[in-house]
Design a protein around this motif. Structure first.
Motif, PDB file in Angstrom:
ATOM      1  N   ALA A   1       4.754  -0.775   3.253  1.00  0.00           N
ATOM      2  CA  ALA A   1       4.367   0.627   3.032  1.00  0.00           C
ATOM      3  C   ALA A   1       5.305   1.192   1.978  1.00  0.00           C
ATOM      4  O   ALA A   1       6.469   1.427   2.250  1.00  0.00           O
ATOM      5  CB  ALA A   1       4.477   1.411   4.333  1.00  0.00           C
ATOM      6  N   LEU A   2       4.796   1.378   0.773  1.00  0.00           N
ATOM      7  CA  LEU A   2       5.660   1.743  -0.348  1.00  0.00           C
ATOM      8  C   LEU A   2       5.708   3.254  -0.525  1.00  0.00           C
ATOM      9  O   LEU A   2       4.734   3.946  -0.237  1.00  0.00           O
ATOM     10  CB  LEU A   2       5.125   1.100  -1.629  1.00  0.00           C
ATOM     11  CG  LEU A   2       4.899  -0.406  -1.562  1.00  0.00           C
ATOM     12  CD1 LEU A   2       4.203  -0.879  -2.818  1.00  0.00           C
ATOM     13  CD2 LEU A   2       6.218  -1.127  -1.372  1.00  0.00           C
TER      14      LEU A   2
ATOM     15  N   VAL B   1      -5.351   2.247   7.885  1.00  0.00           N
ATOM     16  CA  VAL B   1      -6.071   0.978   7.718  1.00  0.00           C
ATOM     17  C   VAL B   1      -5.143  -0.207   8.031  1.00  0.00           C
ATOM     18  O   VAL B   1      -5.557  -1.185   8.664  1.00  0.00           O
ATOM     19  CB  VAL B   1      -6.619   0.864   6.271  1.00  0.00           C
ATOM     20  CG1 VAL B   1      -7.177  -0.524   6.023  1.00  0.00           C
ATOM     21  CG2 VAL B   1      -7.680   1.925   6.003  1.00  0.00           C
TER      22      VAL B   1
ATOM     23  N   TYR C   1      -3.488  -5.925   9.687  1.00  0.00           N
ATOM     24  CA  TYR C   1      -2.360  -6.701  10.202  1.00  0.00           C
ATOM     25  C   TYR C   1      -2.764  -7.484  11.442  1.00  0.00           C
ATOM     26  O   TYR C   1      -2.583  -8.695  11.524  1.00  0.00           O
ATOM     27  CB  TYR C   1      -1.213  -5.733  10.534  1.00  0.00           C
ATOM     28  CG  TYR C   1      -0.011  -6.363  11.198  1.00  0.00           C
ATOM     29  CD1 TYR C   1       1.041  -6.859  10.447  1.00  0.00           C
ATOM     30  CD2 TYR C   1       0.066  -6.446  12.584  1.00  0.00           C
ATOM     31  CE1 TYR C   1       2.147  -7.427  11.057  1.00  0.00           C
ATOM     32  CE2 TYR C   1       1.162  -7.022  13.203  1.00  0.00           C
ATOM     33  CZ  TYR C   1       2.193  -7.507  12.434  1.00  0.00           C
ATOM     34  OH  TYR C   1       3.286  -8.068  13.044  1.00  0.00           O
ATOM     35  N   ASP C   2      -3.338  -6.777  12.406  1.00  0.00           N
ATOM     36  CA  ASP C   2      -3.644  -7.421  13.686  1.00  0.00           C
ATOM     37  C   ASP C   2      -4.755  -8.457  13.538  1.00  0.00           C
ATOM     38  O   ASP C   2      -4.673  -9.559  14.093  1.00  0.00           O
ATOM     39  CB  ASP C   2      -4.034  -6.355  14.712  1.00  0.00           C
ATOM     40  CG  ASP C   2      -4.222  -6.966  16.089  1.00  0.00           C
ATOM     41  OD1 ASP C   2      -3.360  -7.772  16.481  1.00  0.00           O
ATOM     42  OD2 ASP C   2      -5.217  -6.659  16.755  1.00  0.00           O
TER      43      ASP C   2
ATOM     44  N   LEU D   1       3.533  -6.046   6.191  1.00  0.00           N
ATOM     45  CA  LEU D   1       3.047  -4.776   5.653  1.00  0.00           C
ATOM     46  C   LEU D   1       4.154  -4.132   4.832  1.00  0.00           C
ATOM     47  O   LEU D   1       5.259  -3.939   5.323  1.00  0.00           O
ATOM     48  CB  LEU D   1       2.642  -3.838   6.788  1.00  0.00           C
ATOM     49  CG  LEU D   1       1.432  -4.225   7.628  1.00  0.00           C
ATOM     50  CD1 LEU D   1       1.132  -3.128   8.637  1.00  0.00           C
ATOM     51  CD2 LEU D   1       0.213  -4.475   6.752  1.00  0.00           C
TER      52      LEU D   1
ATOM     53  N   TYR E   1       0.853  -1.197   0.000  1.00  0.00           N
ATOM     54  CA  TYR E   1       0.000   0.000   0.000  1.00  0.00           C
ATOM     55  C   TYR E   1       0.881   1.236   0.000  1.00  0.00           C
ATOM     56  O   TYR E   1       2.090   1.159   0.219  1.00  0.00           O
ATOM     57  CB  TYR E   1      -0.933   0.013   1.213  1.00  0.00           C
ATOM     58  CG  TYR E   1      -0.246   0.043   2.548  1.00  0.00           C
ATOM     59  CD1 TYR E   1       0.242  -1.126   3.122  1.00  0.00           C
ATOM     60  CD2 TYR E   1      -0.064   1.237   3.234  1.00  0.00           C
ATOM     61  CE1 TYR E   1       0.880  -1.101   4.343  1.00  0.00           C
ATOM     62  CE2 TYR E   1       0.573   1.275   4.461  1.00  0.00           C
ATOM     63  CZ  TYR E   1       1.050   0.097   5.007  1.00  0.00           C
ATOM     64  OH  TYR E   1       1.687   0.118   6.210  1.00  0.00           O
TER      65      TYR E   1
ATOM     66  N   GLN F   1      -2.294   4.169   5.606  1.00  0.00           N
ATOM     67  CA  GLN F   1      -1.460   3.938   6.780  1.00  0.00           C
ATOM     68  C   GLN F   1      -2.321   3.621   7.988  1.00  0.00           C
ATOM     69  O   GLN F   1      -1.941   2.845   8.851  1.00  0.00           O
ATOM     70  CB  GLN F   1      -0.645   5.199   7.094  1.00  0.00           C
ATOM     71  CG  GLN F   1       0.577   5.365   6.240  1.00  0.00           C
ATOM     72  CD  GLN F   1       1.305   6.625   6.620  1.00  0.00           C
ATOM     73  OE1 GLN F   1       0.715   7.702   6.652  1.00  0.00           O
ATOM     74  NE2 GLN F   1       2.569   6.514   6.925  1.00  0.00           N
TER      75      GLN F   1
ATOM     76  N   PRO G   1      -2.640  -1.183  10.133  1.00  0.00           N
ATOM     77  CA  PRO G   1      -2.423  -1.888  11.405  1.00  0.00           C
ATOM     78  C   PRO G   1      -3.591  -2.778  11.823  1.00  0.00           C
ATOM     79  O   PRO G   1      -3.391  -3.793  12.498  1.00  0.00           O
ATOM     80  CB  PRO G   1      -2.227  -0.750  12.418  1.00  0.00           C
ATOM     81  CG  PRO G   1      -1.839   0.419  11.615  1.00  0.00           C
ATOM     82  CD  PRO G   1      -2.527   0.260  10.296  1.00  0.00           C
ATOM     83  N   ILE G   2      -4.802  -2.401  11.426  1.00  0.00           N
ATOM     84  CA  ILE G   2      -5.968  -3.209  11.820  1.00  0.00           C
ATOM     85  C   ILE G   2      -6.001  -4.495  11.002  1.00  0.00           C
ATOM     86  O   ILE G   2      -6.217  -5.586  11.540  1.00  0.00           O
ATOM     87  CB  ILE G   2      -7.263  -2.394  11.644  1.00  0.00           C
ATOM     88  CG1 ILE G   2      -7.196  -1.154  12.517  1.00  0.00           C
ATOM     89  CG2 ILE G   2      -8.471  -3.244  11.999  1.00  0.00           C
ATOM     90  CD1 ILE G   2      -8.365  -0.244  12.377  1.00  0.00           C
TER      91      ILE G   2
END
Lengths: 297, 535
Positions: B406-407, B387, B392-393, B404, B377, B385, B389-390
């Motif tokens: 983060a590009l 969205v 992921y968890d 994750l 993303y 950014q 962590p949720i």
């Protein structure tokens, strides 16, 4: 005040060992001692973070947080962020990252700095010239911006960060060691060693380096804060540890949008960074005084 | 009073619903006349030409000025409705569309609008050197549509095969032929000094500051109630909200900022409307781990989308229950059974699909392959950014090894947006899209295209999309797309998370009820000419 005669002893007096003198002197620097204890506690916490964190630092509890950071409570000692992630656990993980990066970067930095400085100082002549010009070139680079660019390219893994911070900060150490070696080279014990045919590398490692250790240790201690601040600044700008893992700089960055409504979001990482940086600075100060024979009483 | 007016409007639209839409509201009489409305948007537009506007900043300004033949295409509203074309006839075989243009419409410089302008616009769009996004709308495979000027007010479009999407495809803002020296318009002065037919005309542009628009008294729907609109460039929802509170601007979108100062405040009105924007988790349907629809359904059940709305969307969103946006004509709330968040059920579904933790390392595996999901993303898009962590968890809790990615901007384009390879370097990606309008055919580019984000090309669905495009019977079309909708919901090439809801705040004495808050338009106003100040 009371006058008394010095006890006479017929037995041979053992000289107080050097490290004992240093330690005694260091203990007089009260702030340094407090800092050292604090750091020791932090190091223990850092080593055992995985066991000690009350929660999984990446586990969200959105039902609890409801989209807003929640203040410290009995359940969450330092509150939560807007995902409901335990802030204490995240801070502990973040502090570990900072300490790890800071200390490793400095170890790396010392390795480069000492090798270059020692070679330049010992050999002198054209070797010294080449190495020192090389150092000047590095000194003229605006390090932070180069770091920004390079860590952007390398997608900022921790290892890359450590190497980069180290590779851009060894110059002061190199100069320090060179100067120290130049002055040591003319001293009698070195000349004596030289005369009896001690080979060069042995001279460096056995005679010169141990005597130059004091400035190295002081420089190293004082470099750690810089490395930690750089790491925090880079994570603040979105580089460094990959998401969703915490680092102190990242936590500060995320706190930006809650500056007014959630004080613990910025106070916690801010206080930890300041504490670590100050502690290393005080210890560095204390060590410098302790190593200085003129101050020793 | 306002409630009453709203009810009246609703009644009028209900009664008028059966009649041709042309009759609706043409006789709107401004209760008051005059005043300047100051609005705000993010920054300088890239262009003021309706043909090139495809970013928010440009569209925001352009939609006050430019008009297409028919409203209802991409960026141009969520209902098909006559604009510069008063009505149209379709031939029996569905190959000829004859548009009857509105007579007496004047360009902002006083010249008469005629069919020659329409022809010029479509020819310019078709010219490849112009690189106008709309070009694909006018192509049927490799062959362009044919156009014919019958007389000044009659314009004919001839197709080589039946195409049910023509009306939205032709929903392209018309530009005046006399404002250009040639068909080539890449560097035309028009792009910064436009002439259009809409309710407001361009006056001046202070770079970095504002754009001023002035009422067009000859507007065919009737002269606008306001004298002027000033568009100020203010970045960030929080700054915008503060500017409204300080009285510097009169009207703006404020979702994303703290809207509590506008609630229960007699000086301001806070209104919400659904926006034609969807946030989603897309899958690489060829991935070794999430290539199986059963796994994707399990991950959907294991994703707390309500939490994402609350945390990332600030509560401004409605849980999606279709892979089509709500604006699409075939959308019907509640038709698809919702994937309700239930981690235990999700775990069971993964087990049923063959994914269990057989080696006890905490990560699911199947046939020796661990369930590794790399989510790509944009690391510079704050919404994504938020969205990540949720997701992921939630998925990690199921035993998925989530990575994750983060590009940065260049990597995002390389990996996702500009990647036309069928081999995607990610297992999943986070994204958002919208402003596609009511026509579901647009989604073909994503749901029936192995080179698009999801590397997804299911023969059954692709065939249905082809069928839907050429089917001209509205009921039959509806059935086809309903079937596609159901299939996509089962297959889940992406998990639609939520559709954005916008919040607009404005001064209490500004009346926008008749202008209709329309989330599809980036302006938020469908008929900007009907905004007026109550005093």
């Amino acid at each position: 005040m009371t006058e008394y005669a010095a006890p006479l002893s017929l037995e041979r007096q053992e000289p107080t060992p050097q490290w004992k003198l240093i330690l005694r002197q260091f203990r007089r620097h009260r702030l340094a001692v407090i800092s050292a204890i604090l750091l020791a506690v932090m190091l223990v916490l850092a080593v055992f973070t995985d066991v000690l964190t009350p929660y999984d630092p990446n586990a969200t509890n959105t039902a609890y947080a409801g989209g807003k950071p929640q203040p410290p409570s009995l359940e969450y000692a330092l509150g939560t962020d807007n995902y409901g992630r335990d802030y204490l656990s995240r801070a502990m993980v973040g502090a570990r990252v900072s300490l790890f990066v800071g200390v490793s970067a400095v170890v790396f930095e010392i390795l480069i700095g000492v090798s270059i400085g020692a070679a330049a100082g010992y050999f002198g002549g054209w070797v010294d010239n080449v190495l020192m010009r090389f150092t000047d070139v590095f000194l003229s680079i605006p390090g932070f911006f180069l770091l920004l660019i390079i860590s952007g390219v390398f997608e900022g893994t921790l290892l890359a960060l450590i190497i980069l911070i180290g590779a851009l900060n060894w110059m002061t150490v190199a100069r320090l060691i060179r100067a120290e070696f130049l002055s040591l080279k003319g001293r009698e014990f070195v000349l004596a060693a030289h005369c009896i045919g001690v080979p060069g590398w042995r001279l460096i490692t056995r005679h010169l380096l141990p005597n130059a250790l004091a400035p190295i240790i002081v420089a190293a201690t004082l470099s750690v804060p810089y490395a930690i601040l750089t790491e925090s600044a880079l994570s603040f700008l979105g580089l460094g540890v990959p998401p969703p893992h915490a680092s102190l700089g990242k936590m500060l960055e995320e706190a930006q949008q809650w500056l007014r409504s959630a004080w613990w979001m910025w106070v916690v990482p801010g206080v930890i960074i300041s504490t670590i940086v100050l502690a290393f600075n005080f210890i560095g100060d204390g060590l410098r005084d302790a190593f200085d024979p003129q101050l020793r009483r | 009073m306002r409630k009453l007016l709203l009810t009246l409007i609703l009644l009028v639209t209900l009664v008028g619903g059966v009649m041709p839409a042309a009759a609706q509201g043409d006789e709107f009489v401004c209760p008051t006349q005059g005043g300047t409305m100051v609005v705000s948007y993010g920054g300088d537009p890239r262009t003021l030409s309706g043909l090139y506007a495809n970013d928010g900043n440009s569209l925001f300004v352009v939609t006050f000025m430019a008009e297409p033949l028919v409203l209802g295409g991409e960026n141009w509203g969520d209902a098909i409705e006559p604009a510069l074309a008063e009505s149209w006839d379709i031939s029996e075989d569905g190959l000829e569309y004859v548009f009857h243009l509105r007579q007496g419409v004047k360009w902002h410089d006083g010249t008469e609008f005629t069919a020659a302008d329409v022809l010029f616009t479509f020819q310019a769009v078709l010219l490849e050197e112009n690189a106008i996004d709309w070009r694909s709308n006018l192509m049927q495979g490799d062959v362009p549509m044919e156009f014919e000027v019958v007389d000044d007010y009659t314009f004919k479009v001839i197709l080589s095969q039946p195409n049910a999407t023509v009306l939205t495809a032709l929903s392209i803002p018309i530009v005046p032929a006399h404002a250009f020296t040639s068909l080539n318009m890449v560097d035309a002065p028009f792009n910064t000094n436009p002439i259009a037919t809409g309710p407001f005309k361009f006056v001046e542009w202070n770079t970095g500051e504002s754009i001023t628009l002035e009422a067009n008294p000859d507007y065919w729907r009737g002269a606008p109630c306001l004298d002027r609109i000033v568009v100020r460039f203010i970045e960030g929802a929080a700054n915008t909200a503060n500017a409204i509170l300080a009285g510097e601007i009169d009207y703006a979108r404020v979702d994303g900022a703290d809207v509590s100062p506008f609630q229960d405040n007699p000086d301001f009105v806070l209104q919400e409307a659904s926006r034609d924007l969807m946030r989603y988790v897309g899958f690489n349907t060829r991935s070794a781990t999430v290539g199986d629809p059963a796994v994707r359904r399990a991950l959907a059940v294991g994703l707390d989308r309500e939490a994402i709305i609350q945390v990332a969307g600030g509560g401004y969103g409605t849980l999606a229950d279709s892979l089509f946006n709500k604006a699409v004509f075939v959308y019907e709330a509640g038709r698809n059974p919702q994937y309700v968040y239930d981690p235990a059920a999700a775990q069971q579904m993964l087990t049923d699909a063959g994914w269990t933790d057989s080696d006890g390392d905490g990560i699911l595996d199947k046939d020796g392959v661990p369930m590794h999901v790399r989510i790509a993303y944009s690391g510079t898009w704050s919404l994504m950014q938020a969205v990540a962590p949720i997701v992921y968890d939630n998925w990690r809790a199921l035993g998925v090894d989530v990575e994750l990615a983060a590009l940065d901007d260049s990597a995002v384009y390389e990996e996702i947006y500009d990647n036309v390879s069928t081999e995607k370097p990610y297992d999943a990606m986070l994204g958002g899209w919208g402003l596609f309008g009511p026509e579901p055919d647009h989604y073909r580019n994503y749901y029936a295209n192995a080179t698009a984000f999801f590397a997804y090309d299911n023969p059954e669905i692709t065939a249905l999309f082809e069928q839907g495009r050429s089917e001209t019977n509205p009921d039959a079309r509806y059935e086809i797309y309903k079937q596609i909708d159901g299939l996509l919901w089962q297959e889940l090439p992406m998990i639609p998370i939520y559709q954005a809801v916008g919040a607009w705040a404005y001064r209490a004495d500004l009346n926008i009820d008749a202008a209709e808050l329309n989330g599809t338009f980036l302006t938020g106003l469908k008929y900007s000419g009907r905004v007026y100040f109550e005093q």
